[in-house]
Motif scaffolding. Structure first.
Motif, PDB file in Angstrom:
ATOM      1  N   ILE A  28      -8.770  27.644 -25.690  1.00 27.45           N
ATOM      2  CA  ILE A  28      -9.490  26.634 -24.910  1.00 27.45           C
ATOM      3  C   ILE A  28      -8.518  25.824 -24.056  1.00 27.45           C
ATOM      4  CG2 ILE A  28     -10.858  24.512 -25.099  1.00 27.45           C
ATOM      5  CD1 ILE A  28     -12.168  25.737 -27.590  1.00 27.45           C
ATOM      6  N   TRP A  29      -7.340  25.496 -24.632  1.00 27.27           N
ATOM      7  CA  TRP A  29      -6.339  24.750 -23.869  1.00 27.27           C
ATOM      8  C   TRP A  29      -5.868  25.546 -22.662  1.00 27.27           C
ATOM      9  CZ3 TRP A  29      -0.900  25.710 -23.339  1.00 27.27           C
ATOM     10  CH2 TRP A  29      -0.208  24.665 -22.704  1.00 27.27           C
ATOM     11  N   GLN A  30      -5.666  26.852 -22.840  1.00 24.69           N
ATOM     12  CA  GLN A  30      -5.249  27.689 -21.709  1.00 24.69           C
ATOM     13  C   GLN A  30      -6.349  27.771 -20.659  1.00 24.69           C
ATOM     14  OE1 GLN A  30      -2.453  28.886 -20.852  1.00 24.69           O
ATOM     15  NE2 GLN A  30      -1.183  28.847 -22.675  1.00 24.69           N
ATOM     16  N   LEU A  31      -7.605  27.822 -21.076  1.00 18.56           N
ATOM     17  CA  LEU A  31      -8.703  27.819 -20.109  1.00 18.56           C
ATOM     18  C   LEU A  31      -8.693  26.531 -19.288  1.00 18.56           C
ATOM     19  CD1 LEU A  31     -11.769  29.299 -22.058  1.00 18.56           C
ATOM     20  CD2 LEU A  31     -10.514  30.349 -20.169  1.00 18.56           C
ATOM     21  N   LYS A  32      -8.485  25.408 -19.957  1.00 13.91           N
ATOM     22  CA  LYS A  32      -8.441  24.132 -19.245  1.00 13.91           C
ATOM     23  C   LYS A  32      -7.261  24.086 -18.281  1.00 13.91           C
ATOM     24  CE  LYS A  32     -10.773  21.336 -22.767  1.00 13.91           C
ATOM     25  NZ  LYS A  32     -10.639  20.218 -23.743  1.00 13.91           N
ATOM     26  N   ARG A  33      -6.098  24.614 -18.705  1.00 16.39           N
ATOM     27  CA  ARG A  33      -4.939  24.651 -17.823  1.00 16.39           C
ATOM     28  C   ARG A  33      -5.237  25.505 -16.587  1.00 16.39           C
ATOM     29  NH1 ARG A  33      -0.961  22.055 -16.829  1.00 16.39           N
ATOM     30  NH2 ARG A  33       0.620  23.686 -16.876  1.00 16.39           N
ATOM     31  N   GLY A  34      -5.922  26.616 -16.791  1.00 17.29           N
ATOM     32  CA  GLY A  34      -6.291  27.466 -15.675  1.00 17.29           C
ATOM     33  C   GLY A  34      -7.236  26.761 -14.712  1.00 17.29           C
ATOM     34  N   GLN A  35      -8.193  26.030 -15.254  1.00 23.70           N
ATOM     35  CA  GLN A  35      -9.129  25.289 -14.412  1.00 23.70           C
ATOM     36  C   GLN A  35      -8.414  24.197 -13.628  1.00 23.70           C
ATOM     37  OE1 GLN A  35     -11.976  24.013 -17.346  1.00 23.70           O
ATOM     38  NE2 GLN A  35     -13.025  25.984 -17.403  1.00 23.70           N
ATOM     39  N   GLU A 198       6.372  26.247  -2.347  1.00 28.64           N
ATOM     40  CA  GLU A 198       5.133  27.018  -2.364  1.00 28.64           C
ATOM     41  C   GLU A 198       3.979  26.104  -2.759  1.00 28.64           C
ATOM     42  OE1 GLU A 198       6.737  31.507  -3.428  1.00 28.64           O
ATOM     43  OE2 GLU A 198       5.992  30.250  -5.061  1.00 28.64           O
ATOM     44  N   TRP A 199       3.844  25.012  -2.019  1.00 20.85           N
ATOM     45  CA  TRP A 199       2.792  24.052  -2.340  1.00 20.85           C
ATOM     46  C   TRP A 199       1.418  24.718  -2.205  1.00 20.85           C
ATOM     47  CZ3 TRP A 199       6.509  21.509  -4.009  1.00 20.85           C
ATOM     48  CH2 TRP A 199       7.571  21.054  -3.246  1.00 20.85           C
ATOM     49  N   GLY A 200       0.618  24.625  -3.248  1.00 20.11           N
ATOM     50  CA  GLY A 200      -0.740  25.163  -3.206  1.00 20.11           C
ATOM     51  C   GLY A 200      -0.814  26.668  -3.315  1.00 20.11           C
ATOM     52  N   ALA A 201       0.310  27.345  -3.536  1.00 18.90           N
ATOM     53  CA  ALA A 201       0.319  28.802  -3.640  1.00 18.90           C
ATOM     54  C   ALA A 201       1.412  29.214  -4.607  1.00 18.90           C
ATOM     55  CB  ALA A 201       0.547  29.428  -2.260  1.00 18.90           C
ATOM     56  N   GLY A 202       1.650  30.517  -4.703  1.00 16.13           N
ATOM     57  CA  GLY A 202       2.727  30.995  -5.553  1.00 16.13           C
ATOM     58  C   GLY A 202       2.286  31.183  -6.994  1.00 16.13           C
ATOM     59  N   PRO A 203       3.070  31.912  -7.766  1.00 15.66           N
ATOM     60  CA  PRO A 203       2.702  32.230  -9.148  1.00 15.66           C
ATOM     61  C   PRO A 203       2.611  31.018 -10.057  1.00 15.66           C
ATOM     62  CG  PRO A 203       4.977  32.877  -8.697  1.00 15.66           C
ATOM     63  CD  PRO A 203       4.369  32.508  -7.386  1.00 15.66           C
ATOM     64  N   GLU A 204       3.373  29.965  -9.757  1.00 14.38           N
ATOM     65  CA  GLU A 204       3.363  28.798 -10.634  1.00 14.38           C
ATOM     66  C   GLU A 204       2.026  28.062 -10.605  1.00 14.38           C
ATOM     67  OE1 GLU A 204       5.840  28.426 -12.641  1.00 14.38           O
ATOM     68  OE2 GLU A 204       6.947  30.030 -11.664  1.00 14.38           O
ATOM     69  N   LEU A 205       1.244  28.258  -9.540  1.00 14.41           N
ATOM     70  CA  LEU A 205      -0.025  27.560  -9.403  1.00 14.41           C
ATOM     71  C   LEU A 205      -1.219  28.475  -9.636  1.00 14.41           C
ATOM     72  CD1 LEU A 205      -0.657  24.603  -8.801  1.00 14.41           C
ATOM     73  CD2 LEU A 205      -1.123  25.227  -6.442  1.00 14.41           C
ATOM     74  N   SER A 206      -0.968  29.718 -10.004  1.00 13.99           N
ATOM     75  CA  SER A 206      -2.057  30.663 -10.224  1.00 13.99           C
ATOM     76  C   SER A 206      -2.735  30.407 -11.572  1.00 13.99           C
ATOM     77  CB  SER A 206      -1.537  32.098 -10.179  1.00 13.99           C
ATOM     78  OG  SER A 206      -2.552  33.006 -10.556  1.00 13.99           O
ATOM     79  N   PRO A 207      -4.073  30.321 -11.597  1.00 12.08           N
ATOM     80  CA  PRO A 207      -4.761  30.116 -12.883  1.00 12.08           C
ATOM     81  C   PRO A 207      -4.892  31.403 -13.688  1.00 12.08           C
ATOM     82  CG  PRO A 207      -6.372  30.253 -11.118  1.00 12.08           C
ATOM     83  CD  PRO A 207      -5.005  30.310 -10.459  1.00 12.08           C
ATOM     84  N   ALA A 212      -5.515  34.780 -18.716  1.00  9.88           N
ATOM     85  CA  ALA A 212      -5.061  35.934 -19.496  1.00  9.88           C
ATOM     86  C   ALA A 212      -4.572  35.496 -20.876  1.00  9.88           C
ATOM     87  CB  ALA A 212      -3.955  36.672 -18.749  1.00  9.88           C
ATOM     88  N   TYR A 213      -3.813  34.401 -20.919  1.00 11.55           N
ATOM     89  CA  TYR A 213      -3.347  33.878 -22.207  1.00 11.55           C
ATOM     90  C   TYR A 213      -4.536  33.462 -23.082  1.00 11.55           C
ATOM     91  CZ  TYR A 213       1.367  33.593 -20.194  1.00 11.55           C
ATOM     92  OH  TYR A 213       2.572  33.884 -19.624  1.00 11.55           O
ATOM     93  N   ALA A 214      -5.540  32.844 -22.463  1.00 11.05           N
ATOM     94  CA  ALA A 214      -6.726  32.433 -23.228  1.00 11.05           C
ATOM     95  C   ALA A 214      -7.409  33.649 -23.837  1.00 11.05           C
ATOM     96  CB  ALA A 214      -7.695  31.679 -22.319  1.00 11.05           C
TER      97      ALA A 214
END
Length: 237
Positions: A28-35, A198-207, A212-214
């Motif tokens: 659930i925490w990973q889902l929230k992080r993705g959101q 990479e503001w607003g883009a890039g792998p670090e900001l991908s949900p 996948a972790y969730a």
């Protein structure tokens, strides 16, 4: 299973409940992080559609709001900060925060991007800045916040450039003075004089990685329940 009956052991039942609860909570925490990442990317995209506003010394970033903005002034390369524990494509490094002395007075902190860390933590990277008057656009937002804030004193005297751990507005004002606006200016990726941006883009900001972790955590919980049920059927006595 006519010759077998469901007879779980209490310790196995308790352990399964505890572990499953922990795995579901992590999912659930990973889902929230993705959101959160998806919402942040959407705010960057929405901000990119609006014209930039001129930054002033009294500007204040509203929580959750990302704006396009324009600044003009001179970089102060003698008092730079390195935001610690910042990774890019799994490589450790820093974010370079450089004060910009605004042409109409005041100061704003500019995030010039990510830079890799040297293997020797005592050896800091060189941080040259563009000379003379500069004018550029970027994003204006609140300071980044960690999931858990460490008990450190970012305002303590230290040599420049200083390594900091997610400083607050009050700590930055302790370092640079009370005229510092409450926010952070993110230099556009095409502006010279910066690093990886990479503001607003890039792998670090991908949900997607969080989703996948969730899924993995929920799958682990399901497998654990299946094993518990299967192993709890024992021969009748």
């Amino acid at each position: 299973m006519g010759s077998r009956q469901f007879r779980p052991k209490l310790w196995a039942l308790g352990l399964t409940v505890v572990l499953c609860a922990a795995m579901v909570a992590l999912g659930i925490w990973q889902l929230k992080r993705g959101q959160e990442k998806a919402e942040l990317a959407a705010r960057y995209e929405a901000a990119a559609q609006r014209p930039p506003r001129e930054m002033t010394a009294g500007a204040w970033a509203e929580p959750g709001v990302i704006e396009r903005a324009r600044v003009a002034g001179r970089f102060d390369g003698t008092r730079q900060l390195l935001l610690d524990n910042q990774s890019h494509r799994r490589q450790p490094g820093y974010r370079v925060w450089t004060p910009l002395l605004l042409e109409h007075g005041g100061i704003v902190i500019v995030d010039r991007g990510w830079i890799p860390a040297d293997g020797d933590r005592g050896k800091l990277p060189p941080l040259p800045v563009p000379q003379g008057e500069v004018r550029f656009t970027g994003y204006w937002r609140t300071l980044p916040e960690p999931g858990m804030r460490l008990d450190v004193d970012n305002c303590a005297p230290a040599p420049w450039p200083r390594i900091v751990q997610y400083p607050t507005v009050d700590e930055l004002r302790c370092i640079y003075g009370e005229s510092l606006p409450g926010g952070l200016f993110l230099m556009d990726a095409d502006v010279p004089g910066g690093y990886v941006r990479e503001w607003g883009a890039g792998p670090e900001l991908s949900p997607n990685k969080h989703y996948a972790y969730a899924g993995q955590w929920f799958a682990f919980a399901a497998v654990l329940v299946g094993l518990f049920v299967a192993l709890s059927f024992r021969p009748k006595t």
